[in-house]
Design a protein around this motif. Structure first.
Motif, PDB file in Angstrom:
ATOM      1  N   GLY A   1       2.905  -0.304   2.611  1.00 16.78           N
ATOM      2  CA  GLY A   1       2.168   0.608   1.756  1.00 16.78           C
ATOM      3  C   GLY A   1       2.800   1.995   1.741  1.00 16.78           C
TER       4      GLY A   1
ATOM      5  N   ARG B   1      -7.988  -5.868  -2.234  1.00 14.58           N
ATOM      6  CA  ARG B   1      -7.887  -4.417  -2.136  1.00 14.58           C
ATOM      7  C   ARG B   1      -9.268  -3.792  -2.227  1.00 14.58           C
ATOM      8  NH1 ARG B   1      -4.835  -3.158  -7.922  1.00 14.58           N
ATOM      9  NH2 ARG B   1      -6.615  -3.580  -9.297  1.00 14.58           N
TER      10      ARG B   1
ATOM     11  N   ALA C   1     -10.892   0.092  -2.981  1.00 14.38           N
ATOM     12  CA  ALA C   1     -10.797   1.514  -3.282  1.00 14.38           C
ATOM     13  C   ALA C   1     -12.040   2.219  -2.728  1.00 14.38           C
ATOM     14  CB  ALA C   1     -10.685   1.721  -4.780  1.00 14.38           C
TER      15      ALA C   1
ATOM     16  N   THR D   1      -4.569   2.267  -6.753  1.00 14.46           N
ATOM     17  CA  THR D   1      -4.750   2.947  -5.474  1.00 14.46           C
ATOM     18  C   THR D   1      -5.896   2.325  -4.693  1.00 14.46           C
ATOM     19  OG1 THR D   1      -3.871   5.051  -6.286  1.00 14.46           O
ATOM     20  CG2 THR D   1      -5.344   5.140  -4.388  1.00 14.46           C
ATOM     21  N   ALA D   2      -5.601   1.906  -3.463  1.00 14.24           N
ATOM     22  CA  ALA D   2      -6.595   1.229  -2.625  1.00 14.24           C
ATOM     23  C   ALA D   2      -5.963   0.906  -1.278  1.00 14.24           C
ATOM     24  CB  ALA D   2      -7.073  -0.061  -3.288  1.00 14.24           C
ATOM     25  N   VAL D   3      -6.801   0.456  -0.370  1.00 14.83           N
ATOM     26  CA  VAL D   3      -6.301  -0.180   0.844  1.00 14.83           C
ATOM     27  C   VAL D   3      -6.135  -1.660   0.524  1.00 14.83           C
ATOM     28  CG1 VAL D   3      -6.740  -0.728   3.264  1.00 14.83           C
ATOM     29  CG2 VAL D   3      -7.436   1.498   2.340  1.00 14.83           C
ATOM     30  N   TYR D   4      -4.957  -2.181   0.812  1.00 12.51           N
ATOM     31  CA  TYR D   4      -4.646  -3.572   0.517  1.00 12.51           C
ATOM     32  C   TYR D   4      -4.710  -4.390   1.807  1.00 12.51           C
ATOM     33  CZ  TYR D   4      -3.332  -2.580  -4.263  1.00 12.51           C
ATOM     34  OH  TYR D   4      -3.363  -2.221  -5.588  1.00 12.51           O
TER      35      TYR D   4
ATOM     36  N   THR E   1      -3.317  -1.821   4.546  1.00 14.27           N
ATOM     37  CA  THR E   1      -2.264  -0.824   4.352  1.00 14.27           C
ATOM     38  C   THR E   1      -2.591  -0.032   3.088  1.00 14.27           C
ATOM     39  OG1 THR E   1       0.130  -0.465   4.213  1.00 14.27           O
ATOM     40  CG2 THR E   1      -0.735  -2.401   3.073  1.00 14.27           C
ATOM     41  N   GLN E   2      -2.448   1.285   3.175  1.00 13.51           N
ATOM     42  CA  GLN E   2      -2.841   2.153   2.064  1.00 13.51           C
ATOM     43  C   GLN E   2      -1.750   2.201   1.004  1.00 13.51           C
ATOM     44  OE1 GLN E   2      -5.792   4.181   1.598  1.00 13.51           O
ATOM     45  NE2 GLN E   2      -4.875   4.421  -0.435  1.00 13.51           N
TER      46      GLN E   2
ATOM     47  N   THR F   1      -1.109   4.332  -2.514  1.00 11.19           N
ATOM     48  CA  THR F   1      -1.559   5.437  -3.339  1.00 11.19           C
ATOM     49  C   THR F   1      -0.581   5.619  -4.487  1.00 11.19           C
ATOM     50  OG1 THR F   1      -2.540   6.540  -1.419  1.00 11.19           O
ATOM     51  CG2 THR F   1      -2.204   7.869  -3.394  1.00 11.19           C
TER      52      THR F   1
END
Length: 123
Positions: free
Chosen positions: A9, A38, A40, A91-94, A117-118, A120
């Motif tokens: 990420g 993911r 957000a 954009t999110a944490v995956y 993993t972030q 952005t």
């Protein structure tokens, strides 16, 4: 137990690309359907993509179809998510996840999860 660790990420401009990796350890990961989700801020966790145990079949959310590609290497016990033409709304944490019992798009069906993993994407 199956342990999953995501990586790859980061911060990227709109239109750019990232490749996420998910390394598995513990049980034989090839017996699991693998998925990417993911989440957000302020939103529910959502399905992104999944891949069959052999890697021969894939599924994608409509929002990423044609831009993201999921793949797996059962020898390396690693699942990948190639993300192209990224948009700010990506954009999110995956999260990487493993499903032993079937092939689902619902988070609650998955048995094991990584820490996330972030990603952005700036406009």
């Amino acid at each position: 137990q199956l342990q999953l660790v995501e990586s790859g990420g980061g911060l990227v401009q709109a239109g750019g690309s990232l490749r996420l990796s998910c390394a598995a350890s513990g049980r034989t990961s090839s017996t699991y359907v693998m998925g990417w989700f993911r989440q957000a801020p302020g939103k529910e966790r959502e399905f992104v993509a999944s891949i069959s145990r052999s890697g021969g079949s894939t599924r994608y959310a409509d929002s990423v179809k044609g831009r993201f590609t999921i793949s797996r290497d059962n020898v390396k016990k690693t699942v990948y998510l190639q993300m192209n033409s990224l948009k700010p709304e990506d954009t999110a944490v995956y999260y990487c996840a493993a499903d032993h019992g079937g092939w689902s798009s619902f988070p609650y069906e998955y048995d094991y999860w990584g820490q996330g993993t972030q990603v952005t994407v700036s406009a």
